[in-house]
Design a protein around this motif. Structure first.
Motif, PDB file in Angstrom:
ATOM      1  N   ALA A   1       0.867  -1.073  -0.343  1.00  0.00           N
ATOM      2  CA  ALA A   1       0.123   0.013   0.099  1.00  0.00           C
ATOM      3  C   ALA A   1       0.952   1.207   0.130  1.00  0.00           C
ATOM      4  O   ALA A   1       1.907   1.034   0.658  1.00  0.00           O
ATOM      5  N   PHE A   2       0.554   2.328  -0.681  1.00  0.00           N
ATOM      6  CA  PHE A   2       1.087   3.694  -0.675  1.00  0.00           C
ATOM      7  C   PHE A   2       0.147   4.368   0.087  1.00  0.00           C
ATOM      8  O   PHE A   2      -0.992   4.703  -0.346  1.00  0.00           O
ATOM      9  N   ALA A   3       0.744   4.940   1.139  1.00  0.00           N
ATOM     10  CA  ALA A   3      -0.041   5.742   2.109  1.00  0.00           C
ATOM     11  C   ALA A   3      -0.016   7.216   2.106  1.00  0.00           C
ATOM     12  O   ALA A   3      -0.909   8.108   2.326  1.00  0.00           O
ATOM     13  N   GLY A   4       0.815   7.793   1.090  1.00  0.00           N
ATOM     14  CA  GLY A   4       0.965   9.145   0.718  1.00  0.00           C
ATOM     15  C   GLY A   4       1.567   9.753   1.926  1.00  0.00           C
ATOM     16  O   GLY A   4       2.238   9.197   2.866  1.00  0.00           O
ATOM     17  N   GLN A   5       1.697  11.112   1.974  1.00  0.00           N
ATOM     18  CA  GLN A   5       2.065  11.861   3.122  1.00  0.00           C
ATOM     19  C   GLN A   5       1.329  11.613   4.206  1.00  0.00           C
ATOM     20  O   GLN A   5       0.322  11.969   4.463  1.00  0.00           O
ATOM     21  N   VAL A   6       2.061  11.153   5.579  1.00  0.00           N
ATOM     22  CA  VAL A   6       1.274  10.943   6.640  1.00  0.00           C
ATOM     23  C   VAL A   6       1.514  11.870   7.662  1.00  0.00           C
ATOM     24  O   VAL A   6       2.681  12.253   7.938  1.00  0.00           O
TER      25      VAL A   6
END
Length: 388
Positions: free
Chosen positions: A267-272
């Motif tokens: 999974a690619f969660a983006g900027q957290v």
């Protein structure tokens, strides 16, 4: 929320009084979210209103301002026409109009400002080198080292976070040896705790181990080899991989994940916004960069008592405790990395033991309180140092 400030002509630096904050002018190549930007914002928050902050982000990006104290907001100045050697006269005029007590420049992208300050007017100056981009991942570029040596000849202090970068600065004579300062990064041990009350990211799995990477999606972070090694190490498990960050390599990494055969578990969660949401009880922190110095995300994972599997870069192996089995591997030791990852995915007791050792190491060596006090001394010493 962060209005542009109109620059007004002023006289040379005023004598400080106890009734006004110290004025810091920060010049960053970018103030997008990144390790050094977040660190400086966190330090500023903890130092409080004893310091006031003005920011020039040379690329016009300011996302890391979300980390600053809303009760002590930073002032923004425009960067138009203030980048490049040909702009040195304009930079010098901007410095002459500045109300700053100390000029703080960051990384090679702000080196023109360091040179302009050396040429005059002369302000107390701190330069911070925190690492390299992909073009200097193997070794510093000679032309850049020569420019650093020229621009930083009069700096009050050249500050680096790692032993490796300190040795590079000495070897290449970036600044006079007496001006080099080694100031290690720190982590907020009260904020990053093993039982932080933060809901996990939707991509996190509650019942299976999850490998977590927190990094900009850039070439030097080598997330491509993390995907490849995870696909091999996790082939006979239910483990997942969650990559937190954004950047120019995202499309290629997504394509690689889809072709790996485990795409449904990557999974690619983006900027957290809060990395604690990715560092849950089942997390294994992975670091695959070819160039690092003292990664904030590594310290955060250690503070949260998470096990680590990493390729050694900068001070990574030095930061981690000397555990058995090892948590850091040479850049060419992909087999060691894969074997360690495979063990961690299958052994919950080992994950807990290594995580506890990492927390203990963070408590002993990397308390943010000590780092903030060191920054305070650094700023004060710059003010007290006689001008050359």
């Amino acid at each position: 929320m962060y209005p542009l400030k109109t620059q007004q002509p002023s006289t040379p630096p005023p004598t400080l009084s106890e009734v006004r904050p110290v004025q810091l002018l920060h010049v960053f190549p970018t103030f997008a979210v990144g390790g050094v930007q977040v660190r400086i914002a966190d330090v500023a928050r903890r130092l409080g209103t004893r310091y006031a902050h003005t920011l020039i982000a040379l690329d016009g990006r300011h996302e890391a301002l979300d980390r600053v104290d809303p009760n002590n907001p930073w002032t923004l100045l425009p960067a138009d026409g203030l980048t490049g050697v040909k702009r040195l006269p304009a930079i010098r005029r901007a410095l002459a109009r500045s109300e700053a007590d100390i000029l703080c420049t960051y990384n090679f992208g702000a080196m023109d400002w360091a040179l302009a300050n050396r040429l005059g007017p002369r302000w107390p100056h701190l330069h911070f080198e925190s690492g390299f981009g992909p073009e200097e991942a193997v070794r510093p570029l000679r032309r850049r080292s020569l420019y650093r040596r020229l621009a930083l000849a009069g700096v009050d202090a050249l500050v680096v976070p790692s032993h490796g970068l300190l040795e590079i600065a000495r070897r290449h004579r970036w600044a006079p040896s007496g001006r080099l300062r080694h100031l290690v990064n720190g982590v907020d041990l009260a904020h990053y705790t093993p039982a932080a009350p933060v809901p996990p990211l939707p991509a996190m799995a509650a019942t299976v181990p999850t490998v977590v990477a927190v990094a900009p999606l850039r070439a030097e972070k080598r997330l491509d080899r993390l995907i490849a090694l995870f696909a091999r190490a996790a082939a006979d498990t239910d483990a997942r991989l969650v990559i937190c960050g954004m950047g120019p390599c995202e499309a290629d990494l997504r394509a690689q994940a889809a072709a790996s055969g485990l795409g449904d578990r990557i999974a690619f969660a983006g900027q957290v916004a809060d990395v604690r949401a990715a560092l849950t009880g089942n997390s294994i922190f992975a670091l695959t960069s070819v160039t690092e110095q003292m990664p904030n995300a590594l310290l955060q994972a250690m503070a949260m008592a998470r096990p680590v599997v990493a390729f050694d870069a900068g001070d990574v192996a030095r930061i981690l405790p000397q555990t058995a089995p090892a948590q850091a591997f040479g850049q060419e030791d992909a087999g060691g990395f894969e074997a360690a990852l495979s063990r961690l995915l299958k052994d919950g007791e080992l994950r807990a033991r290594l995580g506890a050792a990492n927390r203990a190491r963070a408590e002993t060596a990397y308390d943010m309180t000590a780092m903030v006090a060191a920054y305070d001394r650094l700023y004060r010493n710059a003010l007290e140092r006689p001008s050359p």
